[in-house]
Design a protein around this motif. Structure first.
Motif, PDB file in Angstrom:
ATOM      1  N   GLY A   1     -15.633 -12.434   3.318  1.00  0.00           N
ATOM      2  CA  GLY A   1     -14.895 -12.729   1.867  1.00  0.00           C
ATOM      3  C   GLY A   1     -15.620 -13.907   1.331  1.00  0.00           C
ATOM      4  O   GLY A   1     -15.802 -14.162   0.153  1.00  0.00           O
ATOM      5  N   LEU A   3     -10.116  -7.189   4.100  1.00  0.00           N
ATOM      6  CA  LEU A   3     -10.958  -7.773   3.415  1.00  0.00           C
ATOM      7  C   LEU A   3     -10.360  -8.208   1.949  1.00  0.00           C
ATOM      8  O   LEU A   3     -10.735  -9.101   1.073  1.00  0.00           O
ATOM      9  CB  LEU A   3     -12.017  -6.541   3.051  1.00  0.00           C
ATOM     10  CG  LEU A   3     -12.987  -7.073   2.223  1.00  0.00           C
ATOM     11  CD1 LEU A   3     -13.800  -8.190   3.002  1.00  0.00           C
ATOM     12  CD2 LEU A   3     -14.258  -5.945   2.328  1.00  0.00           C
ATOM     13  N   GLY A  20     -13.742 -11.366   9.551  1.00  0.00           N
ATOM     14  CA  GLY A  20     -13.347 -10.712   8.204  1.00  0.00           C
ATOM     15  C   GLY A  20     -13.188 -11.672   7.055  1.00  0.00           C
ATOM     16  O   GLY A  20     -13.400 -11.552   6.190  1.00  0.00           O
ATOM     17  N   PHE A  22     -10.696  -2.577   6.051  1.00  0.00           N
ATOM     18  CA  PHE A  22     -12.177  -2.868   5.518  1.00  0.00           C
ATOM     19  C   PHE A  22     -12.690  -1.819   4.588  1.00  0.00           C
ATOM     20  O   PHE A  22     -13.950  -1.969   4.049  1.00  0.00           O
ATOM     21  CB  PHE A  22     -13.371  -3.334   6.670  1.00  0.00           C
ATOM     22  CG  PHE A  22     -12.718  -4.619   7.286  1.00  0.00           C
ATOM     23  CD1 PHE A  22     -13.155  -5.870   6.908  1.00  0.00           C
ATOM     24  CD2 PHE A  22     -12.136  -4.354   8.376  1.00  0.00           C
ATOM     25  CE1 PHE A  22     -12.738  -7.096   7.422  1.00  0.00           C
ATOM     26  CE2 PHE A  22     -11.559  -5.638   9.249  1.00  0.00           C
ATOM     27  CZ  PHE A  22     -12.125  -6.865   8.625  1.00  0.00           C
TER      28      PHE A  22
END
Length: 395
Positions: A115, A84, A111, A64
């Motif tokens: 996005g 990510l 996660g 990330f």
């Protein structure tokens, strides 16, 4: 993480302590941080939560980046979360297909939802674990009313009014890595339920890359993804999210660079050739997608053995879909003779690669007792049921 730790952490005091905590990257860092915080009078629950989160944030930077420093994690959630950079690519599929609202079923720590929300899509996320759902809600809070997170089973979600679905079924068996082989019964919700949803709505289903290909639907697109040399996932895309004419795809990510190979079906392999001037090792995503033959044709290469994923050629051509090695020579396979040959060539730093042979490179390396100044790659494999040792250099 237990709910008591999360409750202690989600307070003004807990979050201030976490944000002020220096990076925790080793066991020594953990010990020092625990001692300092306990001496300052903080409760065991809060200390455990803060130090645990600080260590997870340090690990999460690989997936990330700097965003990890404002996120919360569970250990299992971080392990199973999508990087990510990959999540953004998933989200782009939905946006390009005209999907504006996505149900993220099995959202984990959020996660993929990050996005999706980051590209302007509305996200309705659920997770069957209450702690994980609470962590995801924290991570997605900056997007305000464009995202919602709740504690629920994927199977219980009303999908009416939903334009697209992202499904990340949980692995029932603990201790799995990203690349472990996982069977159909080890997923929750079941693959049958997941594929039925995909028949009705544009859906992306994140699966383990080692899933038995016979379990995949006969329609839609199966895309294997690798990142920096590790094959990390298989995504089964359905309906508008599947590209016309594409049933197999290999997406290879190297840092910020992406390369993709796609086809209407598995590619036929090229015939076997004798060992040439180069050996090429296809990327794991290419192997899983069974597109080795297409890569071989771009390299003017053939199979080294019909059952093993090594290619060979005399051409200096290379490709982002393979690692290429220039062959120096073949060496004796016998361990004592191999060690002597490597020492005679002043090899001290040796990369060992193997396919089709029962060898543990980590155990073999110290037994070779190498102390030279030169470096090389040793490729151990089989050709027509005969073990071979190929000394080579990375191109």
């Amino acid at each position: 993480m237990e709910m008591a730790e999360l409750t202690a952490l989600l307070t003004p005091e807990g979050l201030r302590l976490l944000d002020a905590q220096a990076p925790v990257e080793s066991s020594d860092d953990v010990a020092h941080a625990v001692t300092r915080l306990r001496r300052a009078g903080h409760s065991p629950e809060l200390v455990s939560a803060v130090v645990g989160q600080a260590r997870l944030r340090s690990r999460a930077r690989l997936k990330f980046g700097d965003l990890a420093d404002r996120m919360l994690f569970t250990r299992a959630g971080l392990e199973q979360s999508t990087r990510l950079s990959v999540a953004v690519r998933h989200a782009a599929r939905f946006r390009e297909a005209g999907v504006t609202t996505v149900a993220d079923l099995g959202c984990g720590i959020g996660g993929d939802a990050l996005g999706l929300a980051g590209l302007g899509l509305r996200v309705d996320a659920v997770d069957a674990d209450d702690v994980t759902a609470a962590v995801a809600a924290f991570n997605l809070a900056p997007f305000g009313t464009d995202t919602s997170v709740r504690h629920a089973r994927a199977e219980d979600v009303d999908l009416s009014g939903v334009y697209g679905v992202w499904l990340d079924p949980a692995r029932r068996t603990t201790g799995r890595t990203e690349t472990s082989r996982t069977e159909a019964h080890e997923w929750s919700p079941s693959l049958d339920w997941s594929f039925a949803v995909a028949d009705r709505l544009p859906t992306g289903i994140k699966l383990g890359p080692g899933l038995d290909r016979n379990l995949l639907p006969t329609t839609g697109e199966a895309q294997w993804v690798s990142a920096d040399g590790s094959t990390i996932e298989l995504v089964q895309w359905s309906r508008e999210l599947a590209r016309p004419g594409v049933r197999r795809a290999a997406l290879v990510l190297r840092g910020e660079t992406a390369h993709e190979l796609s086809a209407a079906d598995d590619a036929a392999d090229e015939p076997v050739r004798t060992l040439g001037a180069f050996v090429h090792e296809p990327d794991g995503a290419v192997i899983r997608a069974r597109l080795i033959g297409d890569v071989a044709r771009t390299l003017d290469a053939g199979m080294l053995d019909p059952r093993i994923a090594y290619l060979t050629s005399d051409s200096a051509l290379t490709s982002p879909f393979v690692s290429t090695f220039r062959v120096r020579e073949t060496l004796p396979v016998d361990e004592k003779r191999l060690a002597a040959a490597l020492r005679a060539r002043d090899i001290g730093r040796l990369e060992i690669k193997k396919r089709g042979v029962d060898v543990d490179p980590a155990a073999l390396r110290p037994r070779l007792k190498l102390r030279g100044s030169a470096s090389a790659t040793l490729i151990l494999t089989r050709v027509a049921d005969t073990r071979v040792a190929i000394l080579a250099d990375r191109v």
